[in-house]
Design an enzyme around this catalytic site. Sequence first.
Site, PDB file in Angstrom:
ATOM      1  N   ALA A  20       5.759   1.459  24.706  1.00  0.00           N
ATOM      2  CA  ALA A  20       6.159   2.640  25.518  1.00  0.00           C
ATOM      3  C   ALA A  20       4.793   3.256  26.235  1.00  0.00           C
ATOM      4  CB  ALA A  20       6.829   3.595  24.752  1.00  0.00           C
ATOM      5  N   ASP A  41      -2.121   9.453  12.439  1.00  0.00           N
ATOM      6  CA  ASP A  41      -3.630   8.973  12.597  1.00  0.00           C
ATOM      7  C   ASP A  41      -3.867   8.984  13.930  1.00  0.00           C
ATOM      8  OD1 ASP A  41      -3.069   8.043   9.867  1.00  0.00           O
ATOM      9  OD2 ASP A  41      -3.889   6.129  10.124  1.00  0.00           O
ATOM     10  N   HIS A  64      -1.229  13.089 -26.318  1.00  0.00           N
ATOM     11  CA  HIS A  64      -2.204  12.443 -27.251  1.00  0.00           C
ATOM     12  C   HIS A  64      -1.701  11.113 -27.563  1.00  0.00           C
ATOM     13  CE1 HIS A  64      -5.774  11.656 -29.298  1.00  0.00           C
ATOM     14  NE2 HIS A  64      -5.179  11.538 -30.387  1.00  0.00           N
ATOM     15  N   TYR A  82     -13.052   3.593   1.917  1.00  0.00           N
ATOM     16  CA  TYR A  82     -12.079   3.409   0.764  1.00  0.00           C
ATOM     17  C   TYR A  82     -11.571   1.870   1.008  1.00  0.00           C
ATOM     18  CZ  TYR A  82      -7.824   4.473   3.514  1.00  0.00           C
ATOM     19  OH  TYR A  82      -6.524   4.294   4.525  1.00  0.00           O
ATOM     20  N   ILE A  83     -11.316   1.468   2.471  1.00  0.00           N
ATOM     21  CA  ILE A  83     -10.992   0.095   2.641  1.00  0.00           C
ATOM     22  C   ILE A  83     -11.793  -0.752   2.179  1.00  0.00           C
ATOM     23  CG2 ILE A  83     -10.156  -1.320   4.270  1.00  0.00           C
ATOM     24  CD1 ILE A  83      -8.863   0.991   5.759  1.00  0.00           C
ATOM     25  N   CYS A 133      -1.474   0.363   3.165  1.00  0.00           N
ATOM     26  CA  CYS A 133      -1.211   0.869   1.646  1.00  0.00           C
ATOM     27  C   CYS A 133      -0.471  -0.111   0.977  1.00  0.00           C
ATOM     28  CB  CYS A 133      -0.265   2.222   1.434  1.00  0.00           C
ATOM     29  SG  CYS A 133      -0.209   3.202   3.189  1.00  0.00           S
ATOM     30  N   ARG A 186     -24.676   1.294   4.648  1.00  0.00           N
ATOM     31  CA  ARG A 186     -25.857   2.238   5.122  1.00  0.00           C
ATOM     32  C   ARG A 186     -26.036   3.059   4.105  1.00  0.00           C
ATOM     33  NH1 ARG A 186     -24.821   4.119  10.926  1.00  0.00           N
ATOM     34  NH2 ARG A 186     -23.011   4.903   9.681  1.00  0.00           N
ATOM     35  N   LYS A 210      -1.801  -3.750   0.732  1.00  0.00           N
ATOM     36  CA  LYS A 210      -3.181  -3.569  -0.059  1.00  0.00           C
ATOM     37  C   LYS A 210      -2.882  -3.195  -1.504  1.00  0.00           C
ATOM     38  CE  LYS A 210      -4.417   0.453  -0.786  1.00  0.00           C
ATOM     39  NZ  LYS A 210      -5.054   1.486  -0.085  1.00  0.00           N
ATOM     40  N   THR A 252       1.631   0.852  10.051  1.00  0.00           N
ATOM     41  CA  THR A 252       0.344   0.292   9.193  1.00  0.00           C
ATOM     42  C   THR A 252       0.536   0.422   7.840  1.00  0.00           C
ATOM     43  OG1 THR A 252      -0.735   1.265  10.918  1.00  0.00           O
ATOM     44  CG2 THR A 252      -2.193   0.815   8.899  1.00  0.00           C
ATOM     45  N   THR A 307      -0.877   8.280   4.694  1.00  0.00           N
ATOM     46  CA  THR A 307       0.811   8.178   5.105  1.00  0.00           C
ATOM     47  C   THR A 307       1.483   9.364   4.525  1.00  0.00           C
ATOM     48  OG1 THR A 307       0.901   5.867   4.972  1.00  0.00           O
ATOM     49  CG2 THR A 307       2.726   7.039   4.142  1.00  0.00           C
ATOM     50  N   TYR A 324      13.523   0.373   7.142  1.00  0.00           N
ATOM     51  CA  TYR A 324      12.992   1.355   8.029  1.00  0.00           C
ATOM     52  C   TYR A 324      14.063   1.270   9.071  1.00  0.00           C
ATOM     53  CZ  TYR A 324       8.926   2.998   5.660  1.00  0.00           C
ATOM     54  OH  TYR A 324       8.016   3.743   4.797  1.00  0.00           O
ATOM     55  N   ALA A 377      -6.009   8.842  -3.220  1.00  0.00           N
ATOM     56  CA  ALA A 377      -6.665   8.143  -4.163  1.00  0.00           C
ATOM     57  C   ALA A 377      -7.300   6.879  -3.458  1.00  0.00           C
ATOM     58  CB  ALA A 377      -5.421   7.272  -5.039  1.00  0.00           C
ATOM     59  N   GLU A 401     -12.008  -0.855  -1.675  1.00  0.00           N
ATOM     60  CA  GLU A 401     -10.611  -1.496  -2.402  1.00  0.00           C
ATOM     61  C   GLU A 401     -10.637  -2.968  -2.092  1.00  0.00           C
ATOM     62  OE1 GLU A 401      -7.631   2.150  -1.659  1.00  0.00           O
ATOM     63  OE2 GLU A 401      -7.855   0.760  -0.159  1.00  0.00           O
TER      64      GLU A 401
HETATM   65  C1  LIG Z   1      -5.876  -1.253   4.828  1.00  0.00           C
HETATM   66  C2  LIG Z   1      -5.167   0.117   4.824  1.00  0.00           C
HETATM   67  C3  LIG Z   1      -4.857   0.821   3.615  1.00  0.00           C
HETATM   68  C4  LIG Z   1      -4.544   1.926   3.601  1.00  0.00           C
HETATM   69  N1  LIG Z   1      -4.046   2.383   2.251  1.00  0.00           N
HETATM   70  C5  LIG Z   1      -3.569   3.786   2.502  1.00  0.00           C
HETATM   71  C6  LIG Z   1      -3.178   4.130   1.063  1.00  0.00           C
HETATM   72  O1  LIG Z   1      -3.639   3.577   0.043  1.00  0.00           O
HETATM   73  N2  LIG Z   1      -2.390   5.597   1.151  1.00  0.00           N
HETATM   74  C7  LIG Z   1      -2.552   6.276   2.006  1.00  0.00           C
HETATM   75  O2  LIG Z   1      -2.002   7.382   2.066  1.00  0.00           O
HETATM   76  N3  LIG Z   1      -2.696   5.908   3.548  1.00  0.00           N
HETATM   77  C8  LIG Z   1      -3.217   4.543   3.564  1.00  0.00           C
HETATM   78  N4  LIG Z   1      -3.716   3.995   4.777  1.00  0.00           N
HETATM   79  C9  LIG Z   1      -3.459   4.931   5.953  1.00  0.00           C
HETATM   80  C10 LIG Z   1      -2.069   4.729   6.448  1.00  0.00           C
HETATM   81  O3  LIG Z   1      -1.615   3.399   6.529  1.00  0.00           O
HETATM   82  C11 LIG Z   1      -1.888   5.764   7.681  1.00  0.00           C
HETATM   83  O4  LIG Z   1      -2.287   7.001   7.436  1.00  0.00           O
HETATM   84  C12 LIG Z   1      -0.189   5.605   8.256  1.00  0.00           C
HETATM   85  O5  LIG Z   1       0.167   4.416   8.365  1.00  0.00           O
HETATM   86  C13 LIG Z   1      -0.330   6.569   9.411  1.00  0.00           C
HETATM   87  O6  LIG Z   1       0.918   6.851  10.016  1.00  0.00           O
HETATM   88  P1  LIG Z   1       1.306   6.526  11.622  1.00  0.00           P
HETATM   89  O7  LIG Z   1       2.661   6.708  11.653  1.00  0.00           O
HETATM   90  O8  LIG Z   1       0.375   7.820  11.990  1.00  0.00           O
HETATM   91  O9  LIG Z   1       0.673   5.506  12.133  1.00  0.00           O
HETATM   92  P2  LIG Z   1       1.029   3.902  12.021  1.00  0.00           P
HETATM   93  O10 LIG Z   1       1.589   3.716  10.696  1.00  0.00           O
HETATM   94  O11 LIG Z   1      -0.050   3.272  12.366  1.00  0.00           O
HETATM   95  O12 LIG Z   1       2.195   3.481  12.901  1.00  0.00           O
HETATM   96  C14 LIG Z   1       2.050   3.601  14.346  1.00  0.00           C
HETATM   97  C15 LIG Z   1       2.960   2.703  15.081  1.00  0.00           C
HETATM   98  O13 LIG Z   1       3.108   2.970  16.483  1.00  0.00           O
HETATM   99  C16 LIG Z   1       3.059   1.568  16.833  1.00  0.00           C
HETATM  100  N5  LIG Z   1       2.765   1.776  18.412  1.00  0.00           N
HETATM  101  C17 LIG Z   1       1.314   1.939  18.888  1.00  0.00           C
HETATM  102  N6  LIG Z   1       1.430   1.965  20.047  1.00  0.00           N
HETATM  103  C18 LIG Z   1       2.844   1.865  20.679  1.00  0.00           C
HETATM  104  C19 LIG Z   1       3.280   1.834  21.935  1.00  0.00           C
HETATM  105  N7  LIG Z   1       2.527   2.107  22.996  1.00  0.00           N
HETATM  106  N8  LIG Z   1       4.590   1.790  22.128  1.00  0.00           N
HETATM  107  C20 LIG Z   1       5.322   1.580  20.740  1.00  0.00           C
HETATM  108  N9  LIG Z   1       4.737   1.559  19.515  1.00  0.00           N
HETATM  109  C21 LIG Z   1       3.343   1.776  19.498  1.00  0.00           C
HETATM  110  C22 LIG Z   1       2.258   0.722  16.246  1.00  0.00           C
HETATM  111  O14 LIG Z   1       2.723  -0.759  16.299  1.00  0.00           O
HETATM  112  C23 LIG Z   1       2.598   1.225  14.819  1.00  0.00           C
HETATM  113  O15 LIG Z   1       3.796   0.615  14.025  1.00  0.00           O
HETATM  114  C24 LIG Z   1      -4.186   2.826   4.689  1.00  0.00           C
HETATM  115  C25 LIG Z   1      -4.477   2.245   6.091  1.00  0.00           C
HETATM  116  C26 LIG Z   1      -5.172   0.787   6.213  1.00  0.00           C
HETATM  117  C27 LIG Z   1      -5.470   0.227   7.265  1.00  0.00           C
END
Ligand SMILES: Cc1cc2nc3c(=O)[nH]c(=O)nc-3n(C[C@H](O)[C@H](O)[C@H](O)COP(=O)(O)OP(=O)(O)OC[C@H]3O[C@@H](n4cnc5c(N)ncnc54)[C@H](O)[C@@H]3O)c2cc1C
Length: 453
Positions: free
Chosen positions: A112, A297, A429, A174-175, A45, A195, A48, A39, A305, A96, A335, A178
Amino acid sequence: MDYDLFVIGGGSAGVRCARIAAGHGARVGVAEARFWGGTCVNIGCVPKKFMVMAAEYGATAADARGFGWDVTTQGHDWAALIAAKDKEISRLNGIYKRLLDTAGAKIFEARASFIDAHTLDVGGERLTAERIVIATGGHPTGLNIPGAEHAIVSDDVFALPHFPRRIAIVGSGYIAVEFAGVFAGLGAETHLIYRQPVPLRGFDQDIREALAEALAGNGVLLHPGTLPTAIENNGKRLVLADGTALDVDLVFFATGRAANTRGLNLEAAGVATGTKGEIPISADFATNVPHIYALGDVTDQLNLTPVATAQGHALADTLFGNRPRGVSLQNVPSAVFSIPPIATVGLTEEQAAKRGEATIFVSRFTPMRHALTGRVRKSLMKLVVDTASDKVIGAHMLGEDAPEIMQGLAVAIVAGATKAAFDATIGIHPTAAEEFVTLRTQTRLVGTAPAAE
Ligand SMILES: Cc1cc2nc3c(=O)[nH]c(=O)nc-3n(C[C@H](O)[C@H](O)[C@H](O)COP(=O)(O)OP(=O)(O)OC[C@H]3O[C@@H](n4cnc5c(N)ncnc54)[C@H](O)[C@@H]3O)c2cc1C
């Protein structure tokens, strides 16, 4: 077993965990169904922040006139922004994937799901693993109202083919705030419908009020205390509970997110979920099944992140690096990239008041640059101090560079700095940041001191 560790999800948490575990010598497999980096890199992030930057440039160009520049702009090219953003994101995707490859993890570009507690179906292939990590993230959820199928969510906003001239954003997390800044800054008539009386529930009340003022100051049309009841006219009209209707080109639901647990067949592995589909974990990231872990998440703890990557790293070090540790969710700075941005660490005034007596220091001022731009925009800085110990337990800021300033303050607060230490620190300053070390006059006392024994 085929693998020592299999990671489901190649986002912030999954990539970090797989990469570090492989670096420690574990046999690691990792599956990603959609895009490497998850994400944050693809639909969160990173893109955005590019969009927020794009919106800020418009105001910066106008503000430059106050400094003697003769600036004229020809308007904004949305398609050019999307193309530039896409190019950078595909570069990051490649990085990555390469990181995982170089570390020696076996990568699967596939979905998976569980067959049993040690067996996965990965794109039709049957694989076994000693330990399994669920790092599948979350997805945006909309509102269940008539016409909802016409609305977009944050996943869609990054690939919008056309810039809407009028947009209604529903939500005030926040979304939502923003993107209100993005669309208003790029020239759309922007409505924000929510709301609560003020946006950003859970943040410090002073910050919330200052943000509402800043949004209005940027031309965002605020509709507090109401909710939509229907989307009509082929997605072009949003009807609100108070009976009014907004004619717009696009409705954007920024109303919340839910964990990606459906489709994983968790029942086959016996992994329990909470009421909203999230996976509860222990302090060492284990689900109710001891060899199956969940990170980021999908656990719906603090959806950021840096939290997800810290968890991924800690778990890999714990399992394979002989360096066991957890991740504290206390004093996590964060932030909001609104315009201007917000940054915060530690307790809000409201949270502090419930704990005991707190001394509050607040400063509101016109930042130096706006003395010449003529733009009416104030910054707000605030410290929350535990009266008994003199420790700074919260810092909050709305204003330009707030996230950059707060990262350093977070170190001080995590280290347990007192207000006396802040006062003894010499300022830089002229900056806005120096205000944090020159706040001398207490604004108010809140909460009650514990009664003496
Ligand atoms: C619009 C937006 C703005 C954001 N801005 C910020 C920010 O400014 N700062 C910040 O810290 N955080 C921000 N976040 C939050 C941040 O993106 C998440 O907290 C972070 O990406 C979480 O990481 P994760 O690895 O838990 O999940 P993710 O990054 O969502 O990764 C999960 C991955 O698992 C994959 N997946 C899901 N199911 C399966 C499956 N069954 N098999 C294989 N793959 C699968 C998905 O395709 C995805 O790529 C933002 C989120 C959004 C939506």
